[in-house]
Design a protein around this motif. Sequence first.
Motif, PDB file in Angstrom:
ATOM      1  N   MET A   1       0.697  -1.185  -0.046  1.00  0.00           N
ATOM      2  CA  MET A   1      -0.022   0.020   0.109  1.00  0.00           C
ATOM      3  C   MET A   1       0.720   1.289  -0.012  1.00  0.00           C
ATOM      4  SD  MET A   1      -3.040  -0.493  -0.207  1.00  0.00           S
ATOM      5  CE  MET A   1      -2.442  -1.853  -1.151  1.00  0.00           C
ATOM      6  N   ASP A   2       1.784   1.109   0.809  1.00  0.00           N
ATOM      7  CA  ASP A   2       2.921   2.428   0.783  1.00  0.00           C
ATOM      8  C   ASP A   2       3.283   2.734  -0.614  1.00  0.00           C
ATOM      9  OD1 ASP A   2       2.685   2.995   3.419  1.00  0.00           O
ATOM     10  OD2 ASP A   2       4.149   1.728   3.973  1.00  0.00           O
ATOM     11  N   LEU A   3       3.828   1.639  -1.242  1.00  0.00           N
ATOM     12  CA  LEU A   3       3.999   1.666  -2.860  1.00  0.00           C
ATOM     13  C   LEU A   3       3.224   2.512  -3.685  1.00  0.00           C
ATOM     14  CD1 LEU A   3       5.762   0.950  -5.163  1.00  0.00           C
ATOM     15  CD2 LEU A   3       4.861  -1.285  -5.094  1.00  0.00           C
ATOM     16  N   MET A   4       1.777   2.042  -3.558  1.00  0.00           N
ATOM     17  CA  MET A   4       0.732   2.504  -4.157  1.00  0.00           C
ATOM     18  C   MET A   4       0.459   3.951  -3.803  1.00  0.00           C
ATOM     19  SD  MET A   4      -0.387   0.398  -6.245  1.00  0.00           S
ATOM     20  CE  MET A   4       0.516  -0.964  -6.333  1.00  0.00           C
ATOM     21  N   LEU A   5       0.682   4.331  -2.424  1.00  0.00           N
ATOM     22  CA  LEU A   5       0.530   5.721  -1.967  1.00  0.00           C
ATOM     23  C   LEU A   5       1.738   6.583  -2.815  1.00  0.00           C
ATOM     24  CD1 LEU A   5      -1.189   6.930   0.143  1.00  0.00           C
ATOM     25  CD2 LEU A   5       0.570   6.576   1.860  1.00  0.00           C
ATOM     26  N   THR A   6       2.987   6.019  -2.683  1.00  0.00           N
ATOM     27  CA  THR A   6       3.889   6.712  -3.669  1.00  0.00           C
ATOM     28  C   THR A   6       3.570   6.973  -4.961  1.00  0.00           C
ATOM     29  OG1 THR A   6       5.504   5.293  -2.464  1.00  0.00           O
ATOM     30  CG2 THR A   6       6.681   6.623  -3.918  1.00  0.00           C
ATOM     31  N   LEU A   7       2.774   5.800  -5.608  1.00  0.00           N
ATOM     32  CA  LEU A   7       2.576   6.059  -6.938  1.00  0.00           C
ATOM     33  C   LEU A   7       1.588   7.216  -7.077  1.00  0.00           C
ATOM     34  CD1 LEU A   7       2.911   2.503  -8.151  1.00  0.00           C
ATOM     35  CD2 LEU A   7       4.358   4.243  -8.854  1.00  0.00           C
ATOM     36  N   GLN A   8       0.409   6.992  -6.106  1.00  0.00           N
ATOM     37  CA  GLN A   8      -0.494   8.147  -6.325  1.00  0.00           C
ATOM     38  C   GLN A   8       0.026   9.403  -6.023  1.00  0.00           C
ATOM     39  OE1 GLN A   8      -2.297   9.281  -2.791  1.00  0.00           O
ATOM     40  NE2 GLN A   8      -4.100  10.201  -3.724  1.00  0.00           N
ATOM     41  N   LYS A   9       1.087   9.719  -5.163  1.00  0.00           N
ATOM     42  CA  LYS A   9       1.555  11.001  -4.795  1.00  0.00           C
ATOM     43  C   LYS A   9       2.271  11.456  -6.088  1.00  0.00           C
ATOM     44  CE  LYS A   9       0.317  11.349  -0.560  1.00  0.00           C
ATOM     45  NZ  LYS A   9      -1.051  11.574  -0.105  1.00  0.00           N
ATOM     46  N   SER A  10       2.858  10.521  -6.814  1.00  0.00           N
ATOM     47  CA  SER A  10       3.688  11.047  -7.909  1.00  0.00           C
ATOM     48  C   SER A  10       2.649  10.980  -9.379  1.00  0.00           C
ATOM     49  CB  SER A  10       4.792  10.058  -8.474  1.00  0.00           C
ATOM     50  OG  SER A  10       4.154   8.804  -8.593  1.00  0.00           O
ATOM     51  N   GLY A  11       0.982  11.118  -9.077  1.00  0.00           N
ATOM     52  CA  GLY A  11       0.452  11.355 -10.073  1.00  0.00           C
ATOM     53  C   GLY A  11      -0.337  10.434 -10.726  1.00  0.00           C
ATOM     54  N   HIS A  12      -0.305   9.154 -10.365  1.00  0.00           N
ATOM     55  CA  HIS A  12      -0.995   7.913 -10.570  1.00  0.00           C
ATOM     56  C   HIS A  12      -2.301   7.940 -10.111  1.00  0.00           C
ATOM     57  CE1 HIS A  12       1.930   5.601 -13.006  1.00  0.00           C
ATOM     58  NE2 HIS A  12       2.964   6.352 -12.112  1.00  0.00           N
ATOM     59  N   THR A  13      -3.292   7.498 -10.737  1.00  0.00           N
ATOM     60  CA  THR A  13      -4.597   7.207  -9.894  1.00  0.00           C
ATOM     61  C   THR A  13      -4.681   5.663  -9.708  1.00  0.00           C
ATOM     62  OG1 THR A  13      -5.502   8.905 -11.609  1.00  0.00           O
ATOM     63  CG2 THR A  13      -7.362   7.337 -10.242  1.00  0.00           C
ATOM     64  N   ILE A  14      -5.113   5.398  -8.702  1.00  0.00           N
ATOM     65  CA  ILE A  14      -5.099   3.934  -8.120  1.00  0.00           C
ATOM     66  C   ILE A  14      -6.557   3.515  -7.687  1.00  0.00           C
ATOM     67  CG2 ILE A  14      -4.254   2.445  -6.049  1.00  0.00           C
ATOM     68  CD1 ILE A  14      -1.976   3.945  -7.669  1.00  0.00           C
ATOM     69  N   ILE A  15      -7.006   2.336  -8.283  1.00  0.00           N
ATOM     70  CA  ILE A  15      -8.104   1.961  -7.611  1.00  0.00           C
ATOM     71  C   ILE A  15      -7.823   0.573  -7.222  1.00  0.00           C
ATOM     72  CG2 ILE A  15     -10.405   0.984  -8.472  1.00  0.00           C
ATOM     73  CD1 ILE A  15     -10.479   2.800 -10.803  1.00  0.00           C
ATOM     74  N   MET A  16      -8.162   0.179  -5.958  1.00  0.00           N
ATOM     75  CA  MET A  16      -8.019  -1.161  -5.558  1.00  0.00           C
ATOM     76  C   MET A  16      -9.545  -1.879  -5.170  1.00  0.00           C
ATOM     77  SD  MET A  16      -6.315  -1.098  -2.111  1.00  0.00           S
ATOM     78  CE  MET A  16      -6.808  -0.217  -0.654  1.00  0.00           C
ATOM     79  N   VAL A  17      -9.549  -3.024  -5.612  1.00  0.00           N
ATOM     80  CA  VAL A  17     -10.844  -3.766  -4.856  1.00  0.00           C
ATOM     81  C   VAL A  17     -10.065  -4.607  -3.635  1.00  0.00           C
ATOM     82  CG1 VAL A  17     -12.314  -5.763  -5.585  1.00  0.00           C
ATOM     83  CG2 VAL A  17     -11.641  -4.070  -7.550  1.00  0.00           C
ATOM     84  N   THR A  18     -10.991  -4.726  -2.809  1.00  0.00           N
ATOM     85  CA  THR A  18     -10.377  -5.154  -1.506  1.00  0.00           C
ATOM     86  C   THR A  18     -11.616  -5.890  -0.455  1.00  0.00           C
ATOM     87  OG1 THR A  18      -8.820  -5.011   0.340  1.00  0.00           O
ATOM     88  CG2 THR A  18     -10.206  -2.918  -0.223  1.00  0.00           C
ATOM     89  N   HIS A  19     -11.203  -6.620   0.012  1.00  0.00           N
ATOM     90  CA  HIS A  19     -12.128  -7.039   1.371  1.00  0.00           C
ATOM     91  C   HIS A  19     -11.612  -6.541   2.537  1.00  0.00           C
ATOM     92  CE1 HIS A  19     -14.768  -9.355  -0.844  1.00  0.00           C
ATOM     93  NE2 HIS A  19     -13.802 -10.094  -1.364  1.00  0.00           N
ATOM     94  N   ASN A  20     -10.401  -6.033   2.539  1.00  0.00           N
ATOM     95  CA  ASN A  20      -9.543  -5.684   3.771  1.00  0.00           C
ATOM     96  C   ASN A  20      -9.876  -4.148   4.168  1.00  0.00           C
ATOM     97  OD1 ASN A  20      -7.994  -4.904   5.597  1.00  0.00           O
ATOM     98  ND2 ASN A  20      -6.236  -6.164   5.051  1.00  0.00           N
ATOM     99  N   MET A  21     -11.159  -4.011   4.990  1.00  0.00           N
ATOM    100  CA  MET A  21     -11.538  -2.711   5.464  1.00  0.00           C
ATOM    101  C   MET A  21     -10.447  -1.793   6.076  1.00  0.00           C
ATOM    102  SD  MET A  21     -15.514  -2.321   6.914  1.00  0.00           S
ATOM    103  CE  MET A  21     -16.261  -3.908   6.343  1.00  0.00           C
ATOM    104  N   ARG A  22      -9.651  -2.488   7.016  1.00  0.00           N
ATOM    105  CA  ARG A  22      -8.573  -1.716   7.656  1.00  0.00           C
ATOM    106  C   ARG A  22      -7.508  -0.907   6.507  1.00  0.00           C
ATOM    107  NH1 ARG A  22      -3.266  -1.679   8.736  1.00  0.00           N
ATOM    108  NH2 ARG A  22      -2.809  -3.553   7.476  1.00  0.00           N
ATOM    109  N   ILE A  23      -7.355  -1.484   5.536  1.00  0.00           N
ATOM    110  CA  ILE A  23      -6.488  -1.013   4.537  1.00  0.00           C
ATOM    111  C   ILE A  23      -7.176  -0.041   3.628  1.00  0.00           C
ATOM    112  CG2 ILE A  23      -5.402  -1.848   2.102  1.00  0.00           C
ATOM    113  CD1 ILE A  23      -4.041  -3.938   3.515  1.00  0.00           C
ATOM    114  N   ALA A  24      -8.625  -0.265   3.279  1.00  0.00           N
ATOM    115  CA  ALA A  24      -9.156   0.928   2.680  1.00  0.00           C
ATOM    116  C   ALA A  24      -9.226   2.170   3.442  1.00  0.00           C
ATOM    117  CB  ALA A  24     -10.468   0.165   2.467  1.00  0.00           C
ATOM    118  N   GLU A  25      -9.497   1.812   4.771  1.00  0.00           N
ATOM    119  CA  GLU A  25      -9.850   3.123   5.768  1.00  0.00           C
ATOM    120  C   GLU A  25      -8.577   3.703   5.779  1.00  0.00           C
ATOM    121  OE1 GLU A  25     -11.894   1.729   9.101  1.00  0.00           O
ATOM    122  OE2 GLU A  25     -13.633   2.396   8.180  1.00  0.00           O
ATOM    123  N   GLU A  26      -7.525   3.069   6.043  1.00  0.00           N
ATOM    124  CA  GLU A  26      -6.042   3.698   6.233  1.00  0.00           C
ATOM    125  C   GLU A  26      -5.465   4.385   5.183  1.00  0.00           C
ATOM    126  OE1 GLU A  26      -3.167   1.258   8.338  1.00  0.00           O
ATOM    127  OE2 GLU A  26      -1.432   2.504   7.853  1.00  0.00           O
TER     128      GLU A  26
END
Length: 478
Positions: free
Chosen positions: A428-453
């Motif tokens: 997720m930190d990797l995805m966050l780095t990519l988002q901060k560098s301008g990418h748009t991220i969509i993730m399908v998940t069952h993990n509510m903790r990760i979604a919320e965080e």
Amino acid sequence: MILATALSYTYPVGVRPALRDITLSIGAGELVLVTGPTAAGKTTLCYALSGILQHEFGGTCSGYLALNGRPVTEYAGVGELNRYVSMVFDDADSQLIFTSVEEELASGLETRIDSKQEIEDRVRDVMELCGITHLRERPPYALSGGQKQRVAIAAALAMDTDIIILDEPTSELDVVATSRIIEILQDLKARGKTIIIVDHSLEGYRNVADRVIVMEEGHISREGTFNEIFPEQQGSMKALYTDPDLEPYSPVNRPVIATIDSLIKRYGTIEALSGVSLTLYEGEFIAILGENGSGKTTLVKHLNGLLRPDEGSVHVRSLDAATAPVIDLVKQTGLVFQNPDTMLFADSVRDEIMFGLENIGADSPDQVIGGVLAMVGLSGSEATYPRHLSRGERQRLAVACILAMKPGLIILDEPTTGLDEKESDRMMDLMLTLQKSGHTIIMVTHNMRIAEEYASRIIAMENGRVIGDYHNLKGRAS
Ligand SMILES: Nc1ncnc2c1ncn2[C@@H]1O[C@H](COP(=O)(O)OP(=O)(O)OP(=O)(O)O)[C@@H](O)[C@H]1O
Ligand SMILES: Nc1ncnc2c1ncn2[C@@H]1O[C@H](COP(=O)(O)OP(=O)(O)OP(=O)(O)O)[C@@H](O)[C@H]1O
């Protein structure tokens, strides 16, 4: 029931032992939870305890293992072992081979039970138990990820063996289905079955597991009761709709990256999407939540041309996803599949990443490959055969393949399946780095903790419709 003494094992092509000096004894009616970081050897332990390793895998095995008081090497082979042990693999796809769910469940029984009626009764009961009766006539390959996992569990339970081994059986299940499976396991335990279960999500087993085994680098690093190993409550799932940090979504002041308008998608007579409308904006980090079969995967597959709309429309930037060539859509949108194994087919990690790069004609591929492998923590694995990586490592490789193509929109279908908490956060930190560098991220998940965080926006789906769309004020991507 199971007795292992100083059991060690090295895969035929492995350099280090995947299991080291495992000594353990598990009795009838015991439920043992096995956990530990990615590549710790949990899956290998499952193979060993089911006898598959010794009979099918080759490699070097030392030490002693007995099932039901008999050394595992004395069994005639997997055919005989199947009468005592059943296993649910961490990759449900590899296990489901028949043309209908009913056949899938009956197939294992036909060699063992003569009475047709008895087989029918058993199949019916186990389908009911696992909540898959409505999927009876469906081909397993055409089910959602979570539905497949339920069928694989049902197939194992139908065998009614004394020992049941489950490798991450709930990784793609929603909260309701997961607690249902845990209830079933509790019931089987009460009936004297020996159950070994590998899972990364732990809290559900607090009152069910007799013992927890923590594995690290091939050996058992800790063993004890659940409360001894995990003394603190890990925090339970919060109900989405009562969360004060979620605020109904309102459009943001950013360029639009994709527009979905009244999208309807059917698989034969099944309507998987029943009129979905959404506008997605550049730079968002979106989590899509919903029960198994609610249409999440179907929805995201429309964004890279894997599926085309039956009715309504999907646009990615200026491309009409109904008609645009797939190659154009893939350059905009990278999709990491729910099951990484469906993406990996080359003979080396390098070739796996090269495949996508060649498709888009990228320059200096070796530099790109080195760069993306470093990003996902697989540096130096260029020559490795992808199937020899653990599930977690394969998942990260699948992400690397997509990252190499540098799409503006990156979609991850359940990216943390099979990863422990630390690994999940790293992804997720990797995805966050990519988002901060301008990418748009969509993730399908069952993990509510990760979604919320992490997510900046949370979309909830049910029965092919969007039933909630929120700004996640607390999300690190907000
Ligand atoms: N068929 C194989 N050949 C060679 N090495 C393998 C094979 N399967 C797994 N390994 C290696 O053995 C080690 C243990 O892998 P294993 O799959 O048992 O881990 P795990 O704890 O189940 O991981 P995960 O949580 O990611 O599923 C890893 O280093 C992995 O790369
Ligand atoms: N190839 C297919 N053929 C027929 N039906 C399908 C196919 N793929 C999915 N479906 C059905 O469409 C519905 C939506 O499935 P989808 O995979 O989009 O759900 P999901 O929300 O991603 O589920 P999960 O959380 O279990 O992955 C389900 O009823 C599923 O059985």
